[in-house]
Design an enzyme around this catalytic site. Structure first.
Site, PDB file in Angstrom:
ATOM      1  N   SER A   1      44.100  31.378  34.463  1.00 51.56           N
ATOM      2  CA  SER A   1      42.694  31.070  34.225  1.00 51.56           C
ATOM      3  C   SER A   1      41.873  32.342  34.122  1.00 51.56           C
ATOM      4  CB  SER A   1      42.134  30.224  35.372  1.00 51.56           C
ATOM      5  OG  SER A   1      42.549  28.897  35.285  1.00 51.56           O
TER       6      SER A   1
ATOM      7  N   HIS B   1      35.236  28.617  36.939  1.00 51.12           N
ATOM      8  CA  HIS B   1      35.911  27.837  37.981  1.00 51.12           C
ATOM      9  C   HIS B   1      36.734  28.712  38.922  1.00 51.12           C
ATOM     10  CE1 HIS B   1      39.431  27.663  35.096  1.00 51.12           C
ATOM     11  NE2 HIS B   1      40.077  27.814  36.238  1.00 51.12           N
TER      12      HIS B   1
ATOM     13  N   ASP C   1      32.426  27.032  31.020  1.00 50.06           N
ATOM     14  CA  ASP C   1      33.306  27.644  32.025  1.00 50.06           C
ATOM     15  C   ASP C   1      33.423  29.148  31.780  1.00 50.06           C
ATOM     16  OD1 ASP C   1      35.097  27.932  34.087  1.00 50.06           O
ATOM     17  OD2 ASP C   1      36.804  27.084  33.005  1.00 50.06           O
TER      18      ASP C   1
END
Length: 267
Positions: A211, A68, A116
Site C-alpha cells: 500500500s 489508509h 486515498d
C-alpha cells in the site's frame, strides 16, 4: 508484488500492514531511488501495533503514500526510510527520517477508500544522491491510457499467506478498461480519481505491505497502491495522482511557506 486481498469481492481491502509483491522479481539494488519504506507505529489502549507501507519521494521534503496507511485510531508515529533495498538491515545508503507532519486529503473516506492519498512532510529534508532521488508526477491534464504497461515495486507479501519481503520486489502491470473495476467494485470505484490495473496472466499483483507504493508508467508516478478484492489478487485499484495534482501542489506550497523564518511551523 502481488496485491492480495482478504475480503470478499463485494468489499474492498486496503493493503496496509501486509508485505509483498506477488509473482514479482527482485529489482537491481537502488534502481528505484524514489521508493520509500514506511514504518507506522500505532499506540492506543490495546497492544501497540506496527504496520508497513510503501511510498515515494516527489521532492526532497515530501513523500506521497496512501491515506489508509496512517489514518489509524490512536497515536501514530511514522518513520520513512529512503535509499533502501533490504529493509531488514542497516545499509549505508539508507536515510531514516521520523515524520512529524502529514496531510491526509480532506475528503478521504476510510469506508470505501475514496481520495486515498496522504502527503508526508520530511524534516530534515532527504539528501539527494545516487541512491535517493525523487520521481515526477503527472499534471492534472495527463491521463494514463488503457493498455499502458506500468511497474509496481515494494516490500509487501510475496504470497497470500505472507511473509513480507526483505528486499524490494517489482511486477509489471497493465492499465485496464474502467469496466473491469466498475463491475468488481460497483460504486466504490470512481474512474476520475482511481486507476484500474491488472496483470495479463492474473498471476502478479501488489499485496499487503505494498500500500502507498507508486504505479510507475512512462517514468512518472501515475498511481498509488490503494485496494483490491478479497478472494483474488486482481484487479487492483490505484489512486489516480493526476486527479489530485492541484491539491498536491497547493500543499507543497504550504510546506515551503512553513519553512520561512517566523512561520508557525518553523523551528
Amino acid at each position: 508484488m502481488l496485491l492480495l486481498l482478504l475480503i470478499s469481492s463485494a468489499f474492498v481491502l486496503p493493503w496496509a500492514g501486509a508485505g509483498r509483491i506477488i509473482g514479482g522479481k527482485e529489482v537491481k539494488r537502488h534502481s528505484r531511488p524514489y521508493m520509500a519504506f514506511l514504518e507506522i507505529q500505532v499506540s492506543n489502549q490495546s497492544v501497540p501495533k506496527t504496520y508497513n507501507c510503501g511510498g515515494f519521494l516527489i521532492r526532497p521534503d515530501a513523500v506521497l503514500s496512501a491515506a489508509h496507511c496512517v489514518a489509524k485510531e490512536g497515536r501514530v508515529r511514522v518513520t520513512v526510510t529512503l535509499g533502501a533495498h533490504n529493509v531488514r538491515v542497516r545499509e549505508r545508503s539508507q536515510q531514516r527520517i521520523h515524520v512529524r507532519d502529514w496531510v491526509i486529503h480532506p475528503k478521504y473516506s476510510p469506508g470505501d477508500l475514496k481520495n486515498d492519498i496522504v502527503l508526508l512532510k520530511l524534516k530534515p529534508r532527504a539528501r539527494i544522491n545516487e541512491n535517493v532521488k525523487f520521481i515526477s508526477i503527472p499534471s492534472s491534464r495527463e491521463r494514463v491510457r488503457e493498455g499502458t504497461k506500468c511497474k509496481v515495486a515494494g516490500w509487501g507479501w510475496t504470497s497470500v499467506e505472507g511473509p513480507s519481503s526483505n528486499v524490494m520486489m517489482e511486477v509489471e502491470q497493465e492499465v485496464q478498461t474502467e469496466d473491469i473495476c466498475q463491475q468488481q467494485f460497483k460504486c466504490k470505484y470512481q474512474p476520475q480519481s482511481m486507476i484500474c490495473v491488472a496483470d495479463e496472466d492474473s498471476e502478479k499483483a501488489p499485496f499487503h505491505g505494498d500500500s502507498g507504493g507508486p504505479l510507475v508508467c512512462n517514468r512518472k508516478a501515475h498511481g498509488i497502491v490503494s485496494y483490491g478484492p478479497q478472494r483474488s489478487i486482481l484487479p487492483a485499484v490505484f489512486t489516480r495522482i493526476s486527479y489530485f495534482e492541484p491539491w498536491i501542489r497547493k500543499e507543497l506550497r504550504k510546506f515551503a511557506l512553513q519553512e520561512l523564518p517566523g512561520s508557525p511551523s518553523s523551528d
